[in-house]
Design a protein around this motif. Structure first.
Motif, PDB file in Angstrom:
ATOM      1  N   GLY A 239       0.689  -1.340  -0.146  1.00  0.00           N
ATOM      2  CA  GLY A 239      -0.020   0.070  -0.217  1.00  0.00           C
ATOM      3  C   GLY A 239       0.921   1.080   0.006  1.00  0.00           C
ATOM      4  O   GLY A 239       0.265   2.334  -0.022  1.00  0.00           O
ATOM      5  N   LYS A 240       2.025   1.004   0.247  1.00  0.00           N
ATOM      6  CA  LYS A 240       2.974   2.422   0.054  1.00  0.00           C
ATOM      7  C   LYS A 240       3.408   2.654  -1.213  1.00  0.00           C
ATOM      8  O   LYS A 240       3.183   2.069  -2.472  1.00  0.00           O
ATOM      9  CB  LYS A 240       3.991   2.139   1.010  1.00  0.00           C
ATOM     10  CG  LYS A 240       3.837   2.022   2.507  1.00  0.00           C
ATOM     11  CD  LYS A 240       5.151   1.594   3.205  1.00  0.00           C
ATOM     12  CE  LYS A 240       4.945   1.104   4.730  1.00  0.00           C
ATOM     13  NZ  LYS A 240       6.130   0.961   5.452  1.00  0.00           N
ATOM     14  N   TYR A 241       3.891   3.794  -1.458  1.00  0.00           N
ATOM     15  CA  TYR A 241       4.204   4.594  -2.586  1.00  0.00           C
ATOM     16  C   TYR A 241       5.890   4.790  -2.720  1.00  0.00           C
ATOM     17  O   TYR A 241       6.320   5.416  -1.856  1.00  0.00           O
ATOM     18  CB  TYR A 241       3.746   5.999  -2.805  1.00  0.00           C
ATOM     19  CG  TYR A 241       2.026   6.035  -2.885  1.00  0.00           C
ATOM     20  CD1 TYR A 241       1.556   5.714  -4.197  1.00  0.00           C
ATOM     21  CD2 TYR A 241       1.598   5.361  -2.007  1.00  0.00           C
ATOM     22  CE1 TYR A 241      -0.027   5.693  -4.277  1.00  0.00           C
ATOM     23  CE2 TYR A 241      -0.158   5.376  -1.896  1.00  0.00           C
ATOM     24  CZ  TYR A 241      -0.719   5.551  -3.150  1.00  0.00           C
ATOM     25  OH  TYR A 241      -2.292   5.436  -3.311  1.00  0.00           O
ATOM     26  N   PHE A 242       6.467   4.380  -3.672  1.00  0.00           N
ATOM     27  CA  PHE A 242       7.935   4.337  -3.935  1.00  0.00           C
ATOM     28  C   PHE A 242       8.063   5.500  -4.871  1.00  0.00           C
ATOM     29  O   PHE A 242       7.459   5.371  -6.151  1.00  0.00           O
ATOM     30  CB  PHE A 242       8.388   3.014  -4.354  1.00  0.00           C
ATOM     31  CG  PHE A 242       9.787   3.142  -4.731  1.00  0.00           C
ATOM     32  CD1 PHE A 242      10.846   2.679  -3.611  1.00  0.00           C
ATOM     33  CD2 PHE A 242      10.483   3.473  -5.935  1.00  0.00           C
ATOM     34  CE1 PHE A 242      12.260   2.804  -3.878  1.00  0.00           C
ATOM     35  CE2 PHE A 242      11.636   3.305  -6.217  1.00  0.00           C
ATOM     36  CZ  PHE A 242      12.612   3.066  -5.191  1.00  0.00           C
ATOM     37  N   MET A 243       8.966   6.405  -4.455  1.00  0.00           N
ATOM     38  CA  MET A 243       9.211   7.639  -5.414  1.00  0.00           C
ATOM     39  C   MET A 243      10.768   7.639  -5.675  1.00  0.00           C
ATOM     40  O   MET A 243      11.526   7.777  -4.735  1.00  0.00           O
ATOM     41  CB  MET A 243       8.815   8.834  -5.067  1.00  0.00           C
ATOM     42  CG  MET A 243       9.162  10.100  -6.086  1.00  0.00           C
ATOM     43  SD  MET A 243       8.675  11.801  -5.357  1.00  0.00           S
ATOM     44  CE  MET A 243       9.752  11.850  -3.689  1.00  0.00           C
ATOM     45  N   CYS A 244      11.300   7.565  -7.004  1.00  0.00           N
ATOM     46  CA  CYS A 244      12.635   7.723  -7.204  1.00  0.00           C
ATOM     47  C   CYS A 244      12.825   8.895  -8.120  1.00  0.00           C
ATOM     48  O   CYS A 244      11.785   9.458  -8.964  1.00  0.00           O
ATOM     49  CB  CYS A 244      13.133   6.428  -8.229  1.00  0.00           C
ATOM     50  SG  CYS A 244      12.352   6.166  -9.661  1.00  0.00           S
ATOM     51  N   PHE A 257      15.603   7.608  -3.550  1.00  0.00           N
ATOM     52  CA  PHE A 257      14.175   7.476  -3.315  1.00  0.00           C
ATOM     53  C   PHE A 257      13.614   7.579  -1.993  1.00  0.00           C
ATOM     54  O   PHE A 257      14.278   7.766  -1.121  1.00  0.00           O
ATOM     55  CB  PHE A 257      13.744   5.878  -3.699  1.00  0.00           C
ATOM     56  CG  PHE A 257      14.454   4.955  -2.714  1.00  0.00           C
ATOM     57  CD1 PHE A 257      13.735   4.378  -1.689  1.00  0.00           C
ATOM     58  CD2 PHE A 257      15.619   4.359  -3.111  1.00  0.00           C
ATOM     59  CE1 PHE A 257      14.269   3.687  -0.840  1.00  0.00           C
ATOM     60  CE2 PHE A 257      16.159   3.400  -2.066  1.00  0.00           C
ATOM     61  CZ  PHE A 257      15.457   2.850  -1.060  1.00  0.00           C
ATOM     62  N   LYS A 258      12.290   7.860  -2.092  1.00  0.00           N
ATOM     63  CA  LYS A 258      11.594   8.056  -0.633  1.00  0.00           C
ATOM     64  C   LYS A 258      10.392   7.129  -1.081  1.00  0.00           C
ATOM     65  O   LYS A 258       9.714   6.979  -1.871  1.00  0.00           O
ATOM     66  CB  LYS A 258      11.029   9.558  -0.433  1.00  0.00           C
ATOM     67  CG  LYS A 258      12.433  10.422  -0.159  1.00  0.00           C
ATOM     68  CD  LYS A 258      12.065  11.920   0.094  1.00  0.00           C
ATOM     69  CE  LYS A 258      13.122  12.796   0.878  1.00  0.00           C
ATOM     70  NZ  LYS A 258      12.519  14.079   1.317  1.00  0.00           N
ATOM     71  N   ILE A 259       9.835   6.604   0.445  1.00  0.00           N
ATOM     72  CA  ILE A 259       8.555   6.111   0.420  1.00  0.00           C
ATOM     73  C   ILE A 259       7.682   6.655   1.180  1.00  0.00           C
ATOM     74  O   ILE A 259       8.002   7.310   2.329  1.00  0.00           O
ATOM     75  CB  ILE A 259       8.964   4.661   1.263  1.00  0.00           C
ATOM     76  CG1 ILE A 259       9.979   3.878   0.158  1.00  0.00           C
ATOM     77  CG2 ILE A 259       7.675   3.830   1.191  1.00  0.00           C
ATOM     78  CD1 ILE A 259      10.300   2.452   0.559  1.00  0.00           C
ATOM     79  N   SER A 260       6.188   6.885   0.836  1.00  0.00           N
ATOM     80  CA  SER A 260       5.250   7.481   1.366  1.00  0.00           C
ATOM     81  C   SER A 260       4.278   6.339   1.804  1.00  0.00           C
ATOM     82  O   SER A 260       3.713   5.565   1.097  1.00  0.00           O
ATOM     83  CB  SER A 260       4.765   8.631   0.571  1.00  0.00           C
ATOM     84  OG  SER A 260       3.494   9.106   1.069  1.00  0.00           O
ATOM     85  N   GLU A 261       3.604   6.661   2.772  1.00  0.00           N
ATOM     86  CA  GLU A 261       2.402   5.800   3.176  1.00  0.00           C
ATOM     87  C   GLU A 261       1.048   6.196   2.309  1.00  0.00           C
ATOM     88  O   GLU A 261       0.196   5.609   2.072  1.00  0.00           O
ATOM     89  CB  GLU A 261       1.688   6.329   4.845  1.00  0.00           C
ATOM     90  CG  GLU A 261       3.040   5.793   5.839  1.00  0.00           C
ATOM     91  CD  GLU A 261       2.942   3.973   5.990  1.00  0.00           C
ATOM     92  OE1 GLU A 261       1.927   3.608   5.552  1.00  0.00           O
ATOM     93  OE2 GLU A 261       3.918   3.920   6.616  1.00  0.00           O
ATOM     94  N   ASP A 265       2.727  12.794   1.375  1.00  0.00           N
ATOM     95  CA  ASP A 265       3.777  12.990   2.523  1.00  0.00           C
ATOM     96  C   ASP A 265       4.857  11.966   2.449  1.00  0.00           C
ATOM     97  O   ASP A 265       4.853  10.810   2.710  1.00  0.00           O
ATOM     98  CB  ASP A 265       3.209  12.841   3.834  1.00  0.00           C
ATOM     99  CG  ASP A 265       4.079  13.173   4.952  1.00  0.00           C
ATOM    100  OD1 ASP A 265       5.207  13.692   4.536  1.00  0.00           O
ATOM    101  OD2 ASP A 265       3.581  13.110   6.181  1.00  0.00           O
ATOM    102  N   PHE A 266       6.008  12.655   1.735  1.00  0.00           N
ATOM    103  CA  PHE A 266       7.204  11.962   1.748  1.00  0.00           C
ATOM    104  C   PHE A 266       8.351  12.198   2.699  1.00  0.00           C
ATOM    105  O   PHE A 266       9.529  12.002   2.503  1.00  0.00           O
ATOM    106  CB  PHE A 266       7.682  11.968   0.266  1.00  0.00           C
ATOM    107  CG  PHE A 266       7.097  11.278  -0.879  1.00  0.00           C
ATOM    108  CD1 PHE A 266       7.104  10.140  -1.162  1.00  0.00           C
ATOM    109  CD2 PHE A 266       5.955  12.011  -1.371  1.00  0.00           C
ATOM    110  CE1 PHE A 266       6.647   9.262  -2.084  1.00  0.00           C
ATOM    111  CE2 PHE A 266       5.139  11.137  -2.377  1.00  0.00           C
ATOM    112  CZ  PHE A 266       5.588   9.820  -2.737  1.00  0.00           C
TER     113      PHE A 266
END
Length: 388
Positions: A239-244, A257-261, A265-266
């Protein structure tokens, strides 16, 4: 367990002719998706890319494949019907997986950077024309397009334009955890504060892209130098979001990268994030793309690409993906890419796109590859996905 990626097919989607384009590479920045909610059109592949044709106003071509990517044909094009400026840069395609306001699942979305030709003139007033990230929708799976909204505006397309309003770049679309259409993009407007250079911003729409809320910065490094950009977001099975994203002017070079719930919000924007790298320090650098596949292990695999890597920068044959089997935690491993190109050529490999297709049994990768030391073509590779 590990990801098994076996090359299956390769080809060319489009090769421009020199006499039909402006000086330069001709094509760049390819993106590809598979339609999942399109009725009889389900399984169709659509590709978009920048095309520097010798015509004005500029448009983004849409190519279609109905045989799993083996053959392609021109299907439609997206033009700036709001301003008539020219749809020039950084296309992205996104199919709605669910209803958003008045838009049913299966509606196809397009975002791109509309810029008037006069914006490139050196004597052009900087507050007259600029960059505009526009959203278009297609109710017939990519055949025709209609303007929906504009979600970000900036100054002329000039980097480090410190004394003027900065430009906006590089949109990417997804659905956040609240069911809202969301866009992440590169934003140079905050650089007027001097403490920031280019930043990454995220913005969401409560009504399927008719209107948009206020943007928030998600990566904004307060040193006046580093330039996070080219963000791509993929959903993970937890369910999380991976942003590169890349960070230009960063001495460590790689992709972060950052991961958001929730996809909004990262964390602290001032933090770099985590660099993707192997246990022995290998990495990919600049112009990333990422996606997730169920193959490779119990958590599936995040696949990450970049134009270059930490090893020899010559003909990348085949070059390397980075892959992670633990939802972004821990070290990454290397897997051969599907497309080869000469990374010494400036525009070769520039911002490659990819997608998991055919019920997560294959991966398709698109890249600009060299026809000669300047002219590019849009090439693709298809690989079989599995676990070994």
């Amino acid at each position: 367990m590990a990801l098994k990626l076996t090359k299956d097919f390769k080809g060319v989607i489009f090769a421009p002719r020199k006499e039909e384009i402006k000086p330069g590479g001709g094509v760049l920045y390819p993106r590809v998706i598979e339609l999942h909610f399109a009725g009889e059109e389900t399984g169709t592949l659509l590709a978009a890319f920048e095309y520097y044709a010798d015509r004005e106003p500029a448009v983004i071509p849409i190519y279609r494949s109905t045989d799993g990517g083996k053959t392609w044909e021109k299907y439609s094009e997206v033009e700036d019907t709001k301003n008539g400026w020219g749809m020039r840069f950084q296309p992205v395609l996104f199919e709605l997986p669910q209803t958003c306001s008045d838009l049913p699942a299966g509606t196809l979305l397009f975002a791109g950077n509309s810029i008037p030709m006069q914006a490139f003139a050196p004597d052009n007033p900087p507050d007259f024309v600029g960059t505009e990230l526009q959203l278009y929708i297609s109710r017939d799976h990519g055949k025709t397009w209609e303007y929906r909204s504009t979600f970000a505006c900036g100054g002329v397309p000039v980097e480090y334009n410190w004394d003027c309003l900065g430009p906006v770049w590089e949109p990417f679309l997804y659905i956040n955890a609240y069911g809202e259409l969301t866009a992440v993009y590169s934003d140079e407007k905050p650089h007027t504060e001097r403490i920031l250079n280019q930043c990454l911003a995220v913005i969401s729409s409560p009504d399927g892209g008719k209107t948009w809320g206020e943007p928030r910065l998600v990566v904004a490094i307060p040193d006046g130098n580093r330039r996070p950009g080219m963000a791509i977001v993929t959903s993970l099975p937890n369910g999380k979001y991976f942003m590169c994203y890349e960070i230009v002017n960063d001495p460590d070079q790689g992709i972060y990268f950052k991961i958001s719930e929730d996809g909004m919000d990262f964390g602290d924007p001032a933090l770099y994030g985590t660099r993707a790298e192997t246990a022995d320090g290998k990495f990919v650098g600049s112009m990333p793309y990422c996606t997730w596949t169920k193959n490779g292990g119990p958590n599936g695999t995040i696949i990450l690409s970049g134009k270059r890597d930490s090893e020899w920068l010559g003909l990348r044959d085949p070059g390397k993906f980075l892959v992670n089997y633990n939802l972004g935690e821990g070290p990454w491993e290397q897997v051969d890419m599907l497309v080869s190109y000469d990374s010494r050529i400036h525009q070769a490999g520039w911002s490659m796109g990819m997608a998991v297709i055919e019920n997560d049994t294959k991966l398709i990768q698109l890249a600009p590859t060299q026809m000669d030391p300047v002219l590019m073509q849009i090439s693709f590779g298809i690989g079989m996905l599995g676990t070994e």
